[in-house]
Design a protein around this motif. Sequence first.
Motif, PDB file in Angstrom:
ATOM      1  N   LEU A 493       0.663  -0.901   0.001  1.00 14.40           N
ATOM      2  CA  LEU A 493      -0.395  -0.043   0.216  1.00 14.40           C
ATOM      3  C   LEU A 493       0.708   1.262   0.070  1.00 14.40           C
ATOM      4  O   LEU A 493       0.161   2.121  -0.066  1.00 14.40           O
ATOM      5  CB  LEU A 493      -1.083  -0.223   0.734  1.00 14.40           C
ATOM      6  CG  LEU A 493      -2.300  -1.202   1.415  1.00 14.40           C
ATOM      7  CD1 LEU A 493      -2.747  -1.143   2.645  1.00 14.40           C
ATOM      8  CD2 LEU A 493      -2.984  -0.975   0.067  1.00 14.40           C
ATOM      9  N   GLY A 497       0.786   4.045  -2.096  1.00  9.29           N
ATOM     10  CA  GLY A 497       0.325   6.366  -2.250  1.00  9.29           C
ATOM     11  C   GLY A 497       1.609   5.942  -2.546  1.00  9.29           C
ATOM     12  O   GLY A 497       1.218   7.926  -2.781  1.00  9.29           O
ATOM     13  N   LEU A 638      -3.239   6.238   2.283  1.00  5.39           N
ATOM     14  CA  LEU A 638      -2.811   5.457   2.039  1.00  5.39           C
ATOM     15  C   LEU A 638      -1.580   4.874   2.317  1.00  5.39           C
ATOM     16  O   LEU A 638      -0.992   3.528   2.753  1.00  5.39           O
ATOM     17  CB  LEU A 638      -2.984   5.205   0.282  1.00  5.39           C
ATOM     18  CG  LEU A 638      -3.162   3.746  -0.368  1.00  5.39           C
ATOM     19  CD1 LEU A 638      -4.394   3.054  -0.205  1.00  5.39           C
ATOM     20  CD2 LEU A 638      -3.553   3.782  -2.104  1.00  5.39           C
TER      21      LEU A 638
END
Length: 665
Positions: A493, A497, A638
């Motif tokens: 993630l 991001g 994120l």
Amino acid sequence: MLTKMIPEIGHFALVIALLMAFFQAVMPLAGAATRRPLWMAFARPMAAGQFLFVVFAYLCLTASYMLDDFSVANVANNSNSMLPWYYKFSAVWGNHEGSVLLWSLMLAGWTFAVSRFSRNLPEDMVSRVLGVMGMVSTGFLLFVLVTSNPFARLLPSVPQDGADLNPLLQDFGLIIHPPMLYMGYVGFSVVFAFAIAALLGGRLDAAWTRWARPWTNIAWAFLTVGIALGSWWAYYELGWGGWWFWDPVENASLLPWLAGTALLHSLAVTEKRGSFKSWTVLLAILTFSLSLLGTFLVRSGVLTSVHAFANDPSRGLFILALLGITVGLSLLVFALRAPRVGHVVPFSWMSRDALLLINNILLVIVTVTVLLGTVYPLLLDALGLGKISVGPPYFNTLFVPLTVILCVFMGLGPSSRWKRMSARELFRRLSLAGLAALVIGILAPLVVGGEWNLWVSLGLVAALWIVLPMVRDLFDKIRQAGSPSAGLRRLSLAYWGMVLGHLGVAVTIIGVAVVSNYTVERNVRLAPGDSVEVAGYTFTMNDLRSRRGPNYLADTAFIEVSRDGSSRSFTMVPEKRLYIARGMPMTQVALRPGLFRDLYVAMGEDLGDGAWAMRIQFKPFVRWLWLGALLMAAGGILAVVDRRYRLKRQPQTSQQAPSTREVPA
């Protein structure tokens, strides 16, 4: 009887919160220094208590607004019995005293969050972090109580009604913009506290950056959204149609964002490679110091701006002293401790480490450029050397070229490797992306707009240079995994991001380039029945009416808009308002938003005989400015929910090998 005592109760709650912040600052730091667990145990309960009492004080001020208690000076100066309830709610922070109280509330909230979500950290580290944040809270609560008391009374001469909230602030933007901005400003106090705590504890290793990085991402995301909301608010509220004016107060929010962006990348390098430790600490100090500087500029009275509060020099002097103490003490701690606990990690200049370092240096240069343009006129005036104005020509001349250079290294970063790589390999990875960015960027303005523009092409090339290497890197990672599904599962993630954040920068650059060069604007005279053509749209004023709002009188125009060659039409309704209590006129802009263009109509002056001056604008891609900011903020959030930040970890010492897991910047 109890409702009449609400201000005194709120003031007393602030005094208790100040005492708790003081004990939070003193006892845990002393306990960590002398290794006394009982003293260190003060940190968490004092943080929770301070937060509860500041919340209570804030609710007391809110209640005074809702109850129209005009015996409170803050309420009498910034509210009115006719003001709608939702503006009374936001008027609490639409002034100097209330905004500083909101700042203190945010700081107490961040402190409580750190105490709540740091159970897995070493107790001495938590004690130092909360102790440093307690020192900052003590300074701001003193500022509130000594110079900016929001509960001061107007007794015995209580006015019958209030002066009303500034009409510029009677907008939805006031409800959401300041809280978001303050969450970002104040959030950087957490990474500042972690940096100072790491120095004091001699733990200047990769571990503290891993603990601090999620908090930094969240604060940066809030500040990004706050700045975007401020730009959007100015765009539709002020009636000029601009989205950034290089106003000194706007710059005050941009400065910590630029430094915070450099800090995010530096934290990634320190966490991954254990390098740039001292540089990362300096950036943490710089970022929070610039947040305090922004507070000084807005609340000292040294600036005249629609955004600025306060004209009392004593308030400015207090914040300046707080800024000086914070910066001075933190730099002193850095000078004394950093040489003892830091060490140099070698790296090659042909690596991601070096590219991120250059990225950091460029961001700091951009920050200093904006800082000089903002502060230099103030220094000259303060020294009696005359008054000068530094406006858009200075900032655009320096900011734009530096941003283009920064984009070059943003494109190189995702395709490079840590430690070392060959120039030939980097060229092989990026040559096709570079050629595609150049060709598309040059030809796209001709295909889409029909008119070639150098600055639009330059913006498109820069944006595509950011995006296309990331696309190449993404395909390489998927290909190496053997299948698309396996490749996508392997990507963290944090990586996504990074992709979202860089994509957001590219989208914003496209928006800036297109709207700055392809905007069409006409100032026209319109009366009922008149028509005018702007950018392929026909604007016809069908009607002009007067109406009364909750606390204002308004002249309202009804303008039918149709596109050339189309039978469909829609109505835009701009207004010119006169706010009764203050006798202040305001323009209420009519907008027809779209993903690829905005239509913008603002009423000017009454020209007599039913005719009005109108500013009509066609603004292509203006929404991409704020869409890009939302993508950047989403990328920051994120990265925070990445799995490695949710796992329980033992503290990592500087002797342990850094993680080999991919840590995107």
